[in-house]
Design a protein around this motif. Structure first.
Motif, PDB file in Angstrom:
ATOM      1  N   THR A   1       0.719  -1.218   0.092  1.00  0.00           N
ATOM      2  CA  THR A   1       0.016  -0.113   0.005  1.00  0.00           C
ATOM      3  C   THR A   1       0.858   1.166   0.143  1.00  0.00           C
ATOM      4  OG1 THR A   1       0.011  -0.226   2.378  1.00  0.00           O
ATOM      5  CG2 THR A   1      -1.611  -1.204   1.124  1.00  0.00           C
ATOM      6  N   SER A   2       0.534   2.042  -0.718  1.00  0.00           N
ATOM      7  CA  SER A   2       1.662   3.307  -0.902  1.00  0.00           C
ATOM      8  C   SER A   2       0.690   4.493  -0.181  1.00  0.00           C
ATOM      9  CB  SER A   2       1.536   3.720  -2.523  1.00  0.00           C
ATOM     10  OG  SER A   2       1.974   4.940  -2.616  1.00  0.00           O
ATOM     11  N   HIS A   3       1.681   5.233   0.609  1.00  0.00           N
ATOM     12  CA  HIS A   3       1.212   6.263   1.626  1.00  0.00           C
ATOM     13  C   HIS A   3       1.993   7.461   1.236  1.00  0.00           C
ATOM     14  CE1 HIS A   3      -1.295   4.058   4.305  1.00  0.00           C
ATOM     15  NE2 HIS A   3      -0.466   3.000   3.960  1.00  0.00           N
ATOM     16  N   GLU A   4       1.544   8.601   1.361  1.00  0.00           N
ATOM     17  CA  GLU A   4       2.330   9.917   1.082  1.00  0.00           C
ATOM     18  C   GLU A   4       3.476  10.213   2.248  1.00  0.00           C
ATOM     19  OE1 GLU A   4      -0.979  12.673  -1.607  1.00  0.00           O
ATOM     20  OE2 GLU A   4      -0.982  12.781   0.693  1.00  0.00           O
ATOM     21  N   LYS A   5       4.650  10.715   2.067  1.00  0.00           N
ATOM     22  CA  LYS A   5       5.472  11.071   2.807  1.00  0.00           C
ATOM     23  C   LYS A   5       5.679  12.428   2.555  1.00  0.00           C
ATOM     24  CE  LYS A   5      10.071   9.131   4.240  1.00  0.00           C
ATOM     25  NZ  LYS A   5      11.180   8.160   3.610  1.00  0.00           N
ATOM     26  N   PHE A   6       5.990  13.019   4.085  1.00  0.00           N
ATOM     27  CA  PHE A   6       6.030  14.468   4.003  1.00  0.00           C
ATOM     28  C   PHE A   6       7.289  14.880   4.966  1.00  0.00           C
ATOM     29  CE2 PHE A   6       1.790  13.137   4.487  1.00  0.00           C
ATOM     30  CZ  PHE A   6       1.046  14.042   3.834  1.00  0.00           C
ATOM     31  N   ASP A   7       7.800  16.193   4.662  1.00  0.00           N
ATOM     32  CA  ASP A   7       9.065  16.782   5.338  1.00  0.00           C
ATOM     33  C   ASP A   7       8.508  17.477   6.412  1.00  0.00           C
ATOM     34  OD1 ASP A   7       7.958  19.041   4.464  1.00  0.00           O
ATOM     35  OD2 ASP A   7       9.317  19.504   2.726  1.00  0.00           O
ATOM     36  N   ASN A   8       9.395  18.026   7.039  1.00  0.00           N
ATOM     37  CA  ASN A   8       9.233  18.767   8.470  1.00  0.00           C
ATOM     38  C   ASN A   8       8.362  19.990   8.106  1.00  0.00           C
ATOM     39  OD1 ASN A   8      10.587  17.089   9.985  1.00  0.00           O
ATOM     40  ND2 ASN A   8      12.659  18.191   9.839  1.00  0.00           N
ATOM     41  N   ASP A   9       8.192  20.506   7.007  1.00  0.00           N
ATOM     42  CA  ASP A   9       7.141  21.649   6.556  1.00  0.00           C
ATOM     43  C   ASP A   9       5.693  21.200   6.202  1.00  0.00           C
ATOM     44  OD1 ASP A   9       9.129  23.603   7.276  1.00  0.00           O
ATOM     45  OD2 ASP A   9       9.860  23.396   5.018  1.00  0.00           O
ATOM     46  N   LYS A  10       5.643  19.811   6.317  1.00  0.00           N
ATOM     47  CA  LYS A  10       4.349  19.210   5.971  1.00  0.00           C
ATOM     48  C   LYS A  10       4.056  19.100   4.499  1.00  0.00           C
ATOM     49  CE  LYS A  10       3.827  18.796  10.478  1.00  0.00           C
ATOM     50  NZ  LYS A  10       4.202  17.560  11.201  1.00  0.00           N
ATOM     51  N   LYS A  11       5.065  19.236   3.827  1.00  0.00           N
ATOM     52  CA  LYS A  11       5.017  19.235   2.212  1.00  0.00           C
ATOM     53  C   LYS A  11       5.471  17.646   1.723  1.00  0.00           C
ATOM     54  CE  LYS A  11       6.318  23.936   1.391  1.00  0.00           C
ATOM     55  NZ  LYS A  11       7.339  24.921   0.707  1.00  0.00           N
TER      56      LYS A  11
ATOM     57  N   ILE B   1       5.787   6.330   0.109  1.00  0.00           N
ATOM     58  CA  ILE B   1       6.566   5.018   0.849  1.00  0.00           C
ATOM     59  C   ILE B   1       5.532   3.901   0.693  1.00  0.00           C
ATOM     60  CG2 ILE B   1       5.813   5.611   3.006  1.00  0.00           C
ATOM     61  CD1 ILE B   1       8.424   4.413   4.216  1.00  0.00           C
ATOM     62  N   ASN B   2       6.231   2.690   0.410  1.00  0.00           N
ATOM     63  CA  ASN B   2       5.184   1.439   0.508  1.00  0.00           C
ATOM     64  C   ASN B   2       5.226   0.766   1.771  1.00  0.00           C
ATOM     65  OD1 ASN B   2       4.342   2.033  -2.216  1.00  0.00           O
ATOM     66  ND2 ASN B   2       6.405   0.636  -2.950  1.00  0.00           N
ATOM     67  N   PHE B   3       3.985   0.423   2.329  1.00  0.00           N
ATOM     68  CA  PHE B   3       3.799  -0.304   3.493  1.00  0.00           C
ATOM     69  C   PHE B   3       3.315  -1.922   3.004  1.00  0.00           C
ATOM     70  CE2 PHE B   3       2.582   3.035   6.398  1.00  0.00           C
ATOM     71  CZ  PHE B   3       3.975   3.724   6.558  1.00  0.00           C
ATOM     72  N   SER B   4       3.673  -2.953   3.769  1.00  0.00           N
ATOM     73  CA  SER B   4       3.189  -4.239   3.530  1.00  0.00           C
ATOM     74  C   SER B   4       1.667  -4.163   3.893  1.00  0.00           C
ATOM     75  CB  SER B   4       4.430  -4.961   4.095  1.00  0.00           C
ATOM     76  OG  SER B   4       3.278  -6.530   4.272  1.00  0.00           O
ATOM     77  N   LEU B   5       0.831  -4.624   3.346  1.00  0.00           N
ATOM     78  CA  LEU B   5      -0.791  -4.798   3.772  1.00  0.00           C
ATOM     79  C   LEU B   5      -0.697  -5.818   4.883  1.00  0.00           C
ATOM     80  CD1 LEU B   5      -3.728  -4.181   3.182  1.00  0.00           C
ATOM     81  CD2 LEU B   5      -3.756  -6.261   1.767  1.00  0.00           C
ATOM     82  N   GLU B   6      -0.035  -6.863   4.737  1.00  0.00           N
ATOM     83  CA  GLU B   6      -0.011  -7.903   6.058  1.00  0.00           C
ATOM     84  C   GLU B   6       0.825  -7.582   7.263  1.00  0.00           C
ATOM     85  OE1 GLU B   6       0.839 -12.659   6.573  1.00  0.00           O
ATOM     86  OE2 GLU B   6       1.284 -11.709   4.593  1.00  0.00           O
TER      87      GLU B   6
END
Length: 439
Positions: A280-290, A295-300
C-alpha cells in the motif's frame, strides 16, 4: 432480491425463525426514498439492508450460518458428495425431541423477474422433504414436491427433473434441485446462480475475500473503484501494488524448500506467478508538511487489522452493488470504526450509489448504528434466547406503534433493555456485591 428467509430446528433455533425484507406499511414515510426498492412486478416494497442485534450466544451468527449452510448445500450437494456421506447440519440439541427431528430451510427471492420459493428438510443422513414453487406473475406454481424419495413434479415445467426421477439419479442425501441444475433445468440453474452470487463473509473466510479483492485489483477499472473506497475511508492509502514472483526467475539464494513450496502452490492455483504480498502506498512529508514522495507499506505486516478487513470487504461490496446481489456479513463491525460501518450501510441504502438495489444483511454489536437516521424499524432485528436455550428472532417493527415510535432513540432504548435481546448481567452485580462484603 431476497424477500424472506426462514429456518427451523437449526442450532440455536428450535422453533421457526423468519427474517423478512418486505418493508412494513407503518414505516412507509420513513427513509422510503433511499432504504426501499419498489418491485412493481410483484407490488412489493423491499428493504435494501437489515441488521441483527442481540447478546452473545443469542443466535445472531447462527442465523447467518443457516443461510450460509443453505447456500453451500444447494450448490454442492449433488456434485461434491457421494452416497452415504453425512450432511453437515445440526439440529437444536437442548431438547430430547428436536434433536431427533430434521432441520428446515426455506427462502423466497426474486431473480430474473421470477419469484422463487424453495426449501427443504434434512437430517445428517438424508433429505426428508424438498419443494420448489415459482411465481412468474401473480399465481404461484408448484414445480416439484419431494417426500423422502417420492417425487411429484410439474410435467411441462420441470421435465428434466422428471427424467432424473425415472432414471433414479437423485441420491437420498442430495437435493433434487442441485441434481437438476447439473442437467441444465432452467429454473434450477437460475436458483443455483442466485445462490452463487450471494456473498457470505465471516472472520473464518476473511482471507479468502482478501485474496479475491487482490485479484480484482488486476483490472485497472476495478482497481480505481477499490482505491476510491479506500480513500473515502480515510486510511491514507494512495495506491495498491500486488507484488508477484516469477517462477522462472526466483532468487538464486532462496532456500530450496521455500522454492518447492512456491512452485507447488502455483501449480495448485494453475498460475506461473506467485503472490508474495500486497503493498500500500502512503504519502511521505518533510518537516514543513509538504509531500516529498511516497512510501510502500506491507498490507499484511504494516497495516492494521481494521485496514486489512476494509480492504478485503471492498471487492465483495463493489461486486454486490454492481450485480444487484445480496451480501451477508457476520460481525460487520469487527475491527472497523463505527463511522466506517455506518458508511458501508449507507452505500447499500443509497439510491444513487446502489441503483441495482443490492442488499446487505449483517449482524453487529455496534449500537451507534441504531438510529432513525440510518435505519427504519423494519430493518432492525434482534435475537434472544430463553432459559431453555431456545433462540428467537424478531424485529422492531413487531412492536406495537405506541410501544416503539419511528423516531425514538433506538440505541438508548436498546441498551436499557426496552426491546429485550440484551444479556442478563445480574450475576455480575451479585458477584461484585458479594466480593465487596467479604473484604
Amino acid at each position: 432480491m431476497l424477500v424472506q428467509f426462514s429456518i427451523k430446528n437449526f442450532k440455536t433455533f428450535k422453533d421457526k425463525a423468519t427474517l423478512s425484507f418486505v418493508a412494513s406499511n407503518y414505516d412507509r414515510d420513513t427513509r422510503e426514498e433511499d432504504n426501499i426498492f419498489q418491485d412493481l412486478s410483484f407490488n412489493l416494497r423491499i428493504l435494501k439492508s437489515a441488521a441483527i442485534y442481540g447478546a452473545n450466544a443469542s443466535g445472531k451468527s447462527k442465523f447467518i450460518e443457516a443461510l450460509t449452510f443453505m447456500k453451500y448445500f444447494v450448490v454442492t450437494s449433488a456434485k461434491d458428495s457421494q452416497k452415504g456421506d453425512k450432511i453437515s447440519v445440526e439440529p437444536f440439541k437442548l431438547n430430547v425431541e428436536s434433536e431427533k427431528e430434521p432441520s428446515e430451510f426455506e427462502i423466497i427471492f426474486i431473480f430474473k423477474n421470477v419469484m422463487y420459493r424453495y426449501g427443504f428438510e434434512v437430517n445428517e443422513n438424508i433429505v426428508i422433504s424438498e419443494w420448489l414453487y415459482v411465481k412468474p406473475k401473480t399465481k404461484e406454481i408448484e414445480l416439484f414436491y419431494r417426500d423422502h424419495q417420492n417425487f411429484e413434479t410439474h410435467k411441462r415445467k420441470f421435465q428434466k427433473g422428471l427424467a432424473l426421477i425415472k432414471q433414479d439419479l437423485i441420491r437420498d442425501n442430495a437435493l433434487m434441485l442441485s441434481a437438476s441444475a447439473q442437467f441444465n433445468e432452467e429454473n434450477a440453474v437460475n436458483i443455483i446462480e442466485w445462490f452463487k452470487n450471494m456473498g457470505t463473509i465471516s472472520d473464518h473466510n476473511e482471507s479468502r475475500f482478501e485474496n479475491y479483492t487482490i485479484a480484482k485489483t488486476q483490472d485497472p477499472l476495478y482497481k480505481s473503484k477499490i482505491l476510491r473506497l479506500l480513500k473515502a475511508a480515510d486510511l491514507g492509502i494512495q495506491d495498491i501494488k500486488v507484488d508477484r514472483l516469477d517462477l522462472d526467475n526466483l532468487p538464486k539464494d532462496m532456500p530450496n524448500n521455500l522454492k518447492n513450496l512456491i512452485i507447488q502452490k502455483s501449480k495448485e492455483n494453475n498460475t506461473t506467478q506467485f503472490l508474495s504480498g500486497v503493498l500500500t502506498s502512503h504519502e511521505k512529508f518533510d518537516n514543513d508538511k509538504k509531500i516529498v514522495g511516497n512510501i510502500n507499506f506491507s498490507l499484511e505486516e504494516d497495516e492494521s487489522l481494521g485496514t486489512r478487513k476494509f480492504f478485503a470487504l471492498t471487492g465483495p461490496v463493489l461486486d454486490s452493488i454492481e450485480n444487484g446481489s445480496i451480501l451477508v456479513i457476520d460481525e460487520l463491525d469487527s475491527k472497523l470504526h463505527t463511522n466506517l460501518v455506518s458508511k458501508i450501510v449507507s452505500l447499500f441504502n443509497s439510491k444513487e450509489f446502489n441503483p441495482k438495489n443490492a442488499q446487505l444483511l449483517f449482524n453487529t454489536h455496534n449500537t451507534n448504528l441504531l438510529s432513525p437516521n440510518l435505519f427504519r424499524r423494519d430493518q432492525v432485528w434482534f435475537t434472544e434466547k430463553n432459559k431453555f436455550g431456545e433462540g428467537k428472532l424478531f424485529s422492531l417493527a413487531d412492536f406495537k406503534s405506541d410501544e416503539v415510535r419511528k423516531t425514538e432513540a433506538f440505541e438508548e432504548n436498546y441498551i436499557r433493555g426496552k426491546y429485550g435481546a440484551v444479556p442478563f448481567l445480574g450475576f455480575f452485580d451479585n458477584l461484585i456485591h458479594q466480593n465487596s462484603l467479604s473484604e
